[in-house]
Scaffold this motif. Sequence first.
Motif, PDB file in Angstrom:
ATOM      1  N   GLN A 101       0.823  -1.214   0.000  1.00 26.06           N
ATOM      2  CA  GLN A 101       0.000   0.000   0.000  1.00 26.06           C
ATOM      3  C   GLN A 101       0.860   1.270   0.000  1.00 26.06           C
ATOM      4  OE1 GLN A 101      -3.727  -0.127   2.496  1.00 26.06           O
ATOM      5  NE2 GLN A 101      -2.773  -2.009   3.195  1.00 26.06           N
ATOM      6  N   ILE A 102       1.963   1.229   0.756  1.00 26.83           N
ATOM      7  CA  ILE A 102       2.882   2.388   0.765  1.00 26.83           C
ATOM      8  C   ILE A 102       3.439   2.593  -0.647  1.00 26.83           C
ATOM      9  CG2 ILE A 102       5.024   3.353   1.722  1.00 26.83           C
ATOM     10  CD1 ILE A 102       4.481   1.424   4.205  1.00 26.83           C
ATOM     11  N   LEU A 103       3.836   1.500  -1.288  1.00 30.15           N
ATOM     12  CA  LEU A 103       4.379   1.586  -2.650  1.00 30.15           C
ATOM     13  C   LEU A 103       3.331   2.088  -3.644  1.00 30.15           C
ATOM     14  CD1 LEU A 103       6.570  -1.637  -2.839  1.00 30.15           C
ATOM     15  CD2 LEU A 103       7.385   0.735  -2.964  1.00 30.15           C
ATOM     16  N   LYS A 104       2.077   1.688  -3.445  1.00 29.64           N
ATOM     17  CA  LYS A 104       1.021   2.179  -4.345  1.00 29.64           C
ATOM     18  C   LYS A 104       0.854   3.688  -4.196  1.00 29.64           C
ATOM     19  CE  LYS A 104      -2.219  -1.279  -5.407  1.00 29.64           C
ATOM     20  NZ  LYS A 104      -3.394  -2.088  -5.094  1.00 29.64           N
ATOM     21  N   GLY A 105       0.940   4.174  -2.947  1.00 29.90           N
ATOM     22  CA  GLY A 105       0.878   5.616  -2.709  1.00 29.90           C
ATOM     23  C   GLY A 105       2.057   6.328  -3.346  1.00 29.90           C
ATOM     24  N   LEU A 106       3.256   5.748  -3.204  1.00 34.81           N
ATOM     25  CA  LEU A 106       4.457   6.349  -3.816  1.00 34.81           C
ATOM     26  C   LEU A 106       4.366   6.333  -5.340  1.00 34.81           C
ATOM     27  CD1 LEU A 106       7.377   4.969  -1.589  1.00 34.81           C
ATOM     28  CD2 LEU A 106       6.439   7.301  -1.628  1.00 34.81           C
ATOM     29  N   LYS A 163      21.529   4.633  -8.935  1.00 34.43           N
ATOM     30  CA  LYS A 163      21.520   4.270 -10.365  1.00 34.43           C
ATOM     31  C   LYS A 163      20.946   2.868 -10.618  1.00 34.43           C
ATOM     32  CE  LYS A 163      26.439   2.880 -10.589  1.00 34.43           C
ATOM     33  NZ  LYS A 163      26.979   3.406  -9.320  1.00 34.43           N
ATOM     34  N   VAL A 164      20.908   2.023  -9.588  1.00 31.64           N
ATOM     35  CA  VAL A 164      20.337   0.681  -9.771  1.00 31.64           C
ATOM     36  C   VAL A 164      19.108   0.454  -8.875  1.00 31.64           C
ATOM     37  CG1 VAL A 164      22.472  -0.402 -10.556  1.00 31.64           C
ATOM     38  CG2 VAL A 164      21.976  -0.306  -8.102  1.00 31.64           C
ATOM     39  N   ARG A 165      18.688   1.485  -8.158  1.00 33.52           N
ATOM     40  CA  ARG A 165      17.544   1.345  -7.256  1.00 33.52           C
ATOM     41  C   ARG A 165      16.248   1.245  -8.068  1.00 33.52           C
ATOM     42  NH1 ARG A 165      17.595   6.179  -3.690  1.00 33.52           N
ATOM     43  NH2 ARG A 165      19.679   5.380  -3.206  1.00 33.52           N
ATOM     44  N   PRO A 166      15.375   0.299  -7.751  1.00 32.89           N
ATOM     45  CA  PRO A 166      14.138   0.139  -8.518  1.00 32.89           C
ATOM     46  C   PRO A 166      13.128   1.253  -8.238  1.00 32.89           C
ATOM     47  CG  PRO A 166      14.188  -1.401  -6.679  1.00 32.89           C
ATOM     48  CD  PRO A 166      15.518  -0.700  -6.680  1.00 32.89           C
ATOM     49  N   SER A 167      12.198   1.421  -9.148  1.00 36.20           N
ATOM     50  CA  SER A 167      11.112   2.392  -8.952  1.00 36.20           C
ATOM     51  C   SER A 167       9.986   1.727  -8.161  1.00 36.20           C
ATOM     52  CB  SER A 167      10.572   2.848 -10.307  1.00 36.20           C
ATOM     53  OG  SER A 167       9.930   1.753 -10.957  1.00 36.20           O
ATOM     54  N   ALA A 168       9.004   2.526  -7.749  1.00 34.69           N
ATOM     55  CA  ALA A 168       7.835   1.969  -7.054  1.00 34.69           C
ATOM     56  C   ALA A 168       7.112   0.976  -7.965  1.00 34.69           C
ATOM     57  CB  ALA A 168       6.902   3.095  -6.621  1.00 34.69           C
ATOM     58  N   ALA A 169       7.009   1.321  -9.251  1.00 35.46           N
ATOM     59  CA  ALA A 169       6.344   0.430 -10.213  1.00 35.46           C
ATOM     60  C   ALA A 169       7.081  -0.902 -10.317  1.00 35.46           C
ATOM     61  CB  ALA A 169       6.254   1.106 -11.580  1.00 35.46           C
TER      62      ALA A 169
END
Length: 300
Positions: free
Chosen positions: A136-141, A271-277
Amino acid sequence: MMPSVMTESSDKETEAFVEVDPTCRYGRYPELLGTGAVKKVYRAFDQEEGIEVAWNQVKLRSFSNDPSMIDRLYSEVRLLRSLKNNNIIALYDVWLDKLHGTLNFITEVCTSGNLREYRKKHRQVSLKALKKWSKQILKGLHYLHSNDPCVIHRDLNCSNLFVNGNVGQVKIGDLGLAATVRKNHSAHSVLGTPEFMAPELYEEHYTELVDIYSFGMCLLELVTLEIPYSECDNVAKIYKKVSSGIKPQALGKVKDPEVKAFIENCLAESKVRPSAADLLRHPFFREIDDDENEDDNNDH
């Protein structure tokens, strides 16, 4: 003036409002729900809808020597009004009380307070429940980050994530430090909570991926019940460790290899950190995807 249904009752049975808004729709009770760096949050009531709400009040005279702080508060309110998402705290109304020198805004209230206190209160939580909160936090982000302009929270931590415990709903609040950034640009100011700040935030050149780092630290706290870098007794020591790439000691206490790998993924170099999606599609959430209800799928 808003009409109300009056009933006879003793003073012991009713709680009087200590303040009402200019339209007399919202009434503030004396009970304090929380205190932030710049505002106090009180329990309040929406007489028109018959629901409890939160009355956020900022005393502007505290910042009379800092016009930028007042501008930032106004920008939080303007920003909140434009955001509509199941995992973001909703803003209902805002007004300036010139007589008392306060900025007031009415937001939805979450029944169980912030996630830090909620987690401390409920120590026996399954990994499945932690995953549901995290998703849910990731969906908000994802909603904030895919906004145009992109909204970067910049101060995500467990004390400004809020919970409706009866339905297991988590919402992102306190957007007072949020920045809006045009696509393919980066932001340039150092703000936030040191334990949760990504290394590039200190370098004053960053993107929305700073929120993913903070999210990783939130998940670490939820798993270990320990605020990251609690081994450091001042901000300078935290900064030194973060800028040197030294992870918090709490990470070593995460026993589940899948959870540890997922958190490390969030704390990776920008540079390698993933996005919320990216993270929402991660196998980490596979077990909860099947039993999610339709309400959780309402991203926009």
